[in-house]
Motif scaffolding. Sequence first.
Motif, PDB file in Angstrom:
ATOM      1  N   ARG A 102     -77.215 -17.673 -60.417  1.00 37.18           N
ATOM      2  CA  ARG A 102     -77.329 -19.104 -60.678  1.00 37.18           C
ATOM      3  C   ARG A 102     -76.053 -19.685 -61.275  1.00 37.18           C
ATOM      4  NH1 ARG A 102     -83.499 -20.005 -63.029  1.00 37.18           N
ATOM      5  NH2 ARG A 102     -84.587 -19.193 -61.189  1.00 37.18           N
ATOM      6  N   ASP A 187     -78.699 -35.998 -55.237  1.00 35.19           N
ATOM      7  CA  ASP A 187     -79.637 -34.951 -55.670  1.00 35.19           C
ATOM      8  C   ASP A 187     -79.815 -33.860 -54.624  1.00 35.19           C
ATOM      9  OD1 ASP A 187     -80.285 -36.177 -58.157  1.00 35.19           O
ATOM     10  OD2 ASP A 187     -81.544 -37.614 -57.061  1.00 35.19           O
ATOM     11  N   LYS A 188     -79.248 -34.052 -53.434  1.00 36.09           N
ATOM     12  CA  LYS A 188     -79.448 -33.087 -52.345  1.00 36.09           C
ATOM     13  C   LYS A 188     -78.089 -32.682 -51.762  1.00 36.09           C
ATOM     14  CE  LYS A 188     -83.993 -34.964 -51.163  1.00 36.09           C
ATOM     15  NZ  LYS A 188     -84.839 -35.577 -50.094  1.00 36.09           N
ATOM     16  N   ALA A 190     -77.001 -29.469 -51.706  1.00 32.75           N
ATOM     17  CA  ALA A 190     -77.012 -28.101 -51.182  1.00 32.75           C
ATOM     18  C   ALA A 190     -76.826 -28.086 -49.671  1.00 32.75           C
ATOM     19  CB  ALA A 190     -78.318 -27.393 -51.561  1.00 32.75           C
ATOM     20  N   GLN A 216     -75.562 -19.767 -56.206  1.00 28.89           N
ATOM     21  CA  GLN A 216     -75.927 -21.170 -55.974  1.00 28.89           C
ATOM     22  C   GLN A 216     -76.140 -21.804 -57.332  1.00 28.89           C
ATOM     23  OE1 GLN A 216     -78.973 -21.967 -53.092  1.00 28.89           O
ATOM     24  NE2 GLN A 216     -79.019 -24.160 -53.544  1.00 28.89           N
ATOM     25  N   GLN A 217     -75.298 -22.778 -57.639  1.00 34.72           N
ATOM     26  CA  GLN A 217     -75.282 -23.345 -58.984  1.00 34.72           C
ATOM     27  C   GLN A 217     -75.230 -24.860 -58.951  1.00 34.72           C
ATOM     28  OE1 GLN A 217     -71.988 -21.910 -61.357  1.00 34.72           O
ATOM     29  NE2 GLN A 217     -72.184 -23.531 -62.887  1.00 34.72           N
ATOM     30  N   LYS A 218     -76.163 -25.490 -59.663  1.00 33.04           N
ATOM     31  CA  LYS A 218     -76.084 -26.927 -59.898  1.00 33.04           C
ATOM     32  C   LYS A 218     -75.185 -27.145 -61.103  1.00 33.04           C
ATOM     33  CE  LYS A 218     -80.481 -28.400 -57.886  1.00 33.04           C
ATOM     34  NZ  LYS A 218     -79.805 -29.151 -56.815  1.00 33.04           N
ATOM     35  N   LYS A 225     -73.030 -35.446 -60.574  1.00 35.12           N
ATOM     36  CA  LYS A 225     -73.766 -34.318 -60.024  1.00 35.12           C
ATOM     37  C   LYS A 225     -72.918 -33.551 -59.014  1.00 35.12           C
ATOM     38  CE  LYS A 225     -78.323 -36.371 -60.711  1.00 35.12           C
ATOM     39  NZ  LYS A 225     -79.581 -36.832 -60.088  1.00 35.12           N
ATOM     40  N   GLU A 227     -72.833 -29.501 -56.716  1.00 29.62           N
ATOM     41  CA  GLU A 227     -73.501 -28.245 -56.328  1.00 29.62           C
ATOM     42  C   GLU A 227     -72.436 -27.283 -55.841  1.00 29.62           C
ATOM     43  OE1 GLU A 227     -77.438 -26.283 -55.250  1.00 29.62           O
ATOM     44  OE2 GLU A 227     -77.234 -28.419 -55.672  1.00 29.62           O
ATOM     45  N   MET A 229     -71.694 -23.248 -54.286  1.00 31.71           N
ATOM     46  CA  MET A 229     -72.193 -22.006 -53.705  1.00 31.71           C
ATOM     47  C   MET A 229     -71.021 -21.074 -53.447  1.00 31.71           C
ATOM     48  SD  MET A 229     -75.091 -23.185 -50.956  1.00 31.71           S
ATOM     49  CE  MET A 229     -76.312 -24.449 -51.351  1.00 31.71           C
ATOM     50  N   ALA A 245     -67.780 -26.366 -53.332  1.00 30.88           N
ATOM     51  CA  ALA A 245     -68.489 -27.285 -54.222  1.00 30.88           C
ATOM     52  C   ALA A 245     -68.481 -28.677 -53.610  1.00 30.88           C
ATOM     53  CB  ALA A 245     -67.851 -27.310 -55.596  1.00 30.88           C
TER      54      ALA A 245
END
Length: 284
Positions: A102, A187-188, A190, A216-218, A225, A227, A229, A245
């Motif tokens: 994470r 918010d999406k 990924a 996978q890290q928020k 925001k 994200e 990976m 990112a």
Amino acid sequence: MTAGQISGPKTPPPERQQELWNTVFGENYQAIGEEEELNTGGRPIWLFALVGSVVIAMAGVVAWAFLAGPLASAADDGDATAQAKPTASQGGTTTKPTSTRRRLPKYTGQASPVNGTITDQAAALVVPRLGGAWRQDTRTDKIRTAYGYTTRQYVAAGTDPTGKPQFAQVMTGPLAQSLSSKYTSPDKLATVVSAVAYQARIKFFPSGNTIVKTVQQKMTVNGNKAELMAYQVTAGDAKTTMVVAAIDTGARLPSIVYMSVPDSKRELRPDINTVFSQVRVNGA
């Protein structure tokens, strides 16, 4: 002819004849061809044979339906998800490990020095300018056309299994217009990261490569925001750590930071921590 009508020079008495007859044929013998031989309880044998055949056929149909027919899929619903998982794509095989970190790990070793920052006006990002073996690519137009980004730092890392030059590199830029449909909201992110990683496999790695997601890290960048990976990409015997990112900068599309370090330059992996811990949104 009856048992009592058997005659001859040595014919037994009638009582003995009947006893012999019953011994051979039974007391209730009836001649072949008589009507009752073809009837059982008043119902013809062919009817029972027909009914039996229908029952056997129906049993066979039911068995087929559950074992190989349309009902087989319903019986196998418990395993359908596992069986339906894709194992390969046009760019190679994608494998998801049993556990994904994470947070980005802290890579061991000595990180490269930082010699200031690089500002990407198009992406509204600021990233550290790496020193040591790292070089800044100043061919602005070439970076856009060949790589699809606006800034690039690199270190030559030999050749890949096909003989093509490979690099450790850090690149930044807005999300490519060809991937804009992947972005729906901050918010999406990924889905955006996955799309960028898949595109990178096609553009920067030999075909037939395989990839494993390891992180996978928020996260947030200056309160925005983001994200992240990380992946391990394998092409032949060559392995590469790839990190992507997606960062919401308030623009119509998010911005991307892409970094890859081949194992031939694994000593540069601590620079991954430097880049992603120091990236900033410009003006935030």
